[in-house]
Design an enzyme around this catalytic site. Structure first.
Site, mmCIF file in Angstrom:
data_model
loop_
_atom_site.group_PDB
_atom_site.id
_atom_site.type_symbol
_atom_site.label_atom_id
_atom_site.label_comp_id
_atom_site.label_asym_id
_atom_site.label_seq_id
_atom_site.Cartn_x
_atom_site.Cartn_y
_atom_site.Cartn_z
ATOM 1 N N LYS A 1 0.832 -1.209 0.000
ATOM 2 C CA LYS A 1 0.000 0.000 0.000
ATOM 3 C C LYS A 1 0.870 1.264 0.000
ATOM 4 C CE LYS A 1 -2.189 -1.180 3.811
ATOM 5 N NZ LYS A 1 -1.547 -2.482 4.102
ATOM 6 N N ARG B 1 -10.381 0.555 8.230
ATOM 7 C CA ARG B 1 -9.904 -0.810 8.410
ATOM 8 C C ARG B 1 -10.960 -1.692 9.062
ATOM 9 N NH1 ARG B 1 -4.126 -0.056 8.494
ATOM 10 N NH2 ARG B 1 -2.995 -1.940 8.954
ATOM 11 N N ARG C 1 11.734 -5.460 4.733
ATOM 12 C CA ARG C 1 11.353 -4.043 4.593
ATOM 13 C C ARG C 1 12.255 -3.129 5.429
ATOM 14 N NH1 ARG C 1 5.425 -2.007 5.546
ATOM 15 N NH2 ARG C 1 5.609 -3.220 7.453
ATOM 16 N N ARG D 1 10.726 -1.712 11.033
ATOM 17 C CA ARG D 1 9.586 -1.438 11.909
ATOM 18 C C ARG D 1 9.485 -2.496 13.008
ATOM 19 N NH1 ARG D 1 4.439 0.040 8.260
ATOM 20 N NH2 ARG D 1 3.461 -1.419 9.707
ATOM 21 N N ARG E 1 -1.102 -9.527 12.636
ATOM 22 C CA ARG E 1 -1.641 -8.467 11.762
ATOM 23 C C ARG E 1 -2.427 -9.084 10.605
ATOM 24 N NH1 ARG E 1 3.733 -5.482 10.582
ATOM 25 N NH2 ARG E 1 2.534 -4.232 9.119
HETATM 26 P P1 AP5 Z 1 4.673 -1.654 1.898
HETATM 27 O O1 AP5 Z 1 4.412 -0.776 0.732
HETATM 28 O O2 AP5 Z 1 5.351 -1.080 3.095
HETATM 29 O O3 AP5 Z 1 3.355 -2.434 2.324
HETATM 30 P P2 AP5 Z 1 2.063 -1.923 3.130
HETATM 31 O O4 AP5 Z 1 0.884 -2.556 2.486
HETATM 32 O O5 AP5 Z 1 2.080 -0.445 3.264
HETATM 33 O O6 AP5 Z 1 2.341 -2.655 4.509
HETATM 34 P P3 AP5 Z 1 2.164 -2.097 5.992
HETATM 35 O O7 AP5 Z 1 2.938 -3.048 6.889
HETATM 36 O O8 AP5 Z 1 2.503 -0.653 6.098
HETATM 37 O O9 AP5 Z 1 0.646 -2.313 6.203
HETATM 38 P P4 AP5 Z 1 -0.131 -2.393 7.491
HETATM 39 O O10 AP5 Z 1 -1.496 -2.225 6.983
HETATM 40 O O11 AP5 Z 1 0.088 -3.626 8.289
HETATM 41 O O12 AP5 Z 1 0.527 -1.261 8.433
HETATM 42 P P5 AP5 Z 1 0.064 0.202 8.834
HETATM 43 O O13 AP5 Z 1 1.269 1.036 8.945
HETATM 44 O O14 AP5 Z 1 -1.046 0.659 7.965
HETATM 45 O O15 AP5 Z 1 5.528 -2.908 1.329
HETATM 46 C C1 AP5 Z 1 6.012 -3.924 2.200
HETATM 47 C C2 AP5 Z 1 7.412 -4.378 1.727
HETATM 48 O O16 AP5 Z 1 7.304 -5.029 0.469
HETATM 49 C C3 AP5 Z 1 8.411 -3.221 1.495
HETATM 50 O O17 AP5 Z 1 9.686 -3.634 1.873
HETATM 51 C C4 AP5 Z 1 8.337 -2.952 -0.022
HETATM 52 O O18 AP5 Z 1 9.572 -2.465 -0.506
HETATM 53 C C5 AP5 Z 1 8.039 -4.337 -0.566
HETATM 54 N N1 AP5 Z 1 7.150 -4.290 -1.728
HETATM 55 C C6 AP5 Z 1 6.070 -3.485 -1.910
HETATM 56 N N2 AP5 Z 1 5.460 -3.741 -3.075
HETATM 57 C C7 AP5 Z 1 6.166 -4.776 -3.628
HETATM 58 C C8 AP5 Z 1 6.018 -5.509 -4.847
HETATM 59 N N3 AP5 Z 1 5.026 -5.240 -5.708
HETATM 60 N N4 AP5 Z 1 6.907 -6.525 -5.100
HETATM 61 C C9 AP5 Z 1 7.901 -6.788 -4.215
HETATM 62 N N5 AP5 Z 1 8.111 -6.118 -3.069
HETATM 63 C C10 AP5 Z 1 7.242 -5.122 -2.769
HETATM 64 O O19 AP5 Z 1 -0.546 -0.043 10.288
HETATM 65 C C11 AP5 Z 1 0.278 -0.383 11.385
HETATM 66 C C12 AP5 Z 1 -0.573 -0.566 12.643
HETATM 67 O O20 AP5 Z 1 -1.232 0.674 12.969
HETATM 68 C C13 AP5 Z 1 -1.727 -1.590 12.529
HETATM 69 O O21 AP5 Z 1 -1.273 -2.901 12.796
HETATM 70 C C14 AP5 Z 1 -2.695 -1.049 13.600
HETATM 71 O O22 AP5 Z 1 -2.298 -1.429 14.893
HETATM 72 C C15 AP5 Z 1 -2.553 0.451 13.471
HETATM 73 N N6 AP5 Z 1 -3.531 1.040 12.527
HETATM 74 C C16 AP5 Z 1 -3.266 1.651 11.331
HETATM 75 N N7 AP5 Z 1 -4.395 2.058 10.731
HETATM 76 C C17 AP5 Z 1 -5.419 1.686 11.559
HETATM 77 C C18 AP5 Z 1 -6.829 1.799 11.465
HETATM 78 N N8 AP5 Z 1 -7.444 2.370 10.408
HETATM 79 N N9 AP5 Z 1 -7.577 1.285 12.483
HETATM 80 C C19 AP5 Z 1 -7.000 0.717 13.549
HETATM 81 N N10 AP5 Z 1 -5.665 0.561 13.692
HETATM 82 C C20 AP5 Z 1 -4.877 1.048 12.695
HETATM 83 MG MG MG Z 2 2.234 0.928 4.872
#
Ligand code: AP5
Ligand code: MG
Length: 217
Positions: free
Chosen positions: A13, A87, A126, A159, A170
């Site tokens: 994402k 979410r 990552r 992270r 997760r």
């Molecule tokens: P990346 O682009 O970082 O993936 P991502 O989908 O953004 O993954 P996240 O871990 O950020 O998602 P998340 O939803 O768990 O975390 P968030 O920060 O939102 O890519 C991942 C890796 O793969 C990278 O190394 C990249 O280089 C590589 N990559 C990307 N695309 C690729 C491809 N096509 N091919 C190969 N490699 C690739 O949330 C964190 C925490 O915050 C949650 O667990 C929760 O506790 C809280 N939180 C956040 N939002 C909410 C909400 N709305 N409600 C409640 N709690 C929330």
């Molecule tokens: Mg992210």
């Protein structure tokens, strides 16, 4: 264009959002990045969110809804991409209500699909920039200089919620609480399914093609 980006942890994402921003000039609002900023600054909100994030659970709806509504309101930008929010179905209902008060609605939902097995490998490799949020991977998306952000030269970090145990939680949380949003939006919005398992350039090309068709570019 007001886009919601859905996808499991590690679906790509954040990576896709950087490219959407570059192409369409959208404002990138990532709930995870905003929560991490609160934690880094030691705010009350950051302290409340900490234990949920560290275990791979969701931060309670009310906290996140207020935080994201404020972030949307703070910007006068009409065009944005929401990454990681909503979410839960409750969060989506609240978002719809709040957008409706200003006569707005979500233009499209991008559903980035990825197999659970691919997620683990992406997460362990990552590396992120703690200042600008840029995302890299030690094999798939290397920075120009090892361990250093291309944009601002800051040292990249891993992270804390990318450990295998927390990633497993997760993913479980995603399947139980976030995946139902695909059906929720399917009933009232355009949902574009995207295969997130391809390389990043192919993923963004597929998204641009679908979004261009949608906005008639
Ligand atoms: P990346 O682009 O970082 O993936 P991502 O989908 O953004 O993954 P996240 O871990 O950020 O998602 P998340 O939803 O768990 O975390 P968030 O920060 O939102 O890519 C991942 C890796 O793969 C990278 O190394 C990249 O280089 C590589 N990559 C990307 N695309 C690729 C491809 N096509 N091919 C190969 N490699 C690739 O949330 C964190 C925490 O915050 C949650 O667990 C929760 O506790 C809280 N939180 C956040 N939002 C909410 C909400 N709305 N409600 C409640 N709690 C929330
Ligand atoms: Mg992210």
């Amino acid at each position: 264009m007001r886009i919601v980006l859905l996808g499991a942890p590690g679906a790509g994402k954040g990576t896709l959002c950087k490219r959407l921003v570059a192409r369409y000039g959208l404002l990138h609002l990532s709930s995870g990045d905003i929560l991490r900023r609160h934690r880094a600054e030691g705010t009350d909100l950051g302290k409340k969110a900490q234990s949920f994030m560290d275990s791979g659970a969701l931060v309670p709806d009310q906290i996140v809804v207020e935080m994201m509504a404020a972030a949307i309101e703070e910007t006068s930008a009409a065009d944005f991409v929401l990454d990681g929010f909503p979410r839960t179905v409750n969060q989506a209902i609240e978002l719809d209500k709040r957008l409706a008060t200003s006569g707005h609605s979500i233009s499209a939902v991008l559903n980035l699909k990825i197999a659970d097995q691919v997620v683990a490998e992406r997460m362990t490799g990552r590396r992120s920039c703690p200042r600008c949020g840029a995302v890299y991977h030690i094999k798939n998306l290397k920075p120009k200089v090892d361990g250093v952000c291309d944009s601002d030269g800051v040292a990249l970090i891993q992270r804390p919620d990318d450990s295998p145990e927390v990633v497993a939680n997760r993913l479980k949380t995603y399947h139980e609480q976030t995946e139902p949003l695909v059906d929720y939006y399917g009933n009232n919005c355009t949902v574009l399914d995207i295969d997130g398992g391809r390389d990043p350039g192919e993923v963004s090309a597929a998204v641009f093609e679908q979004l261009d068709a949608l906005v008639g570019a």
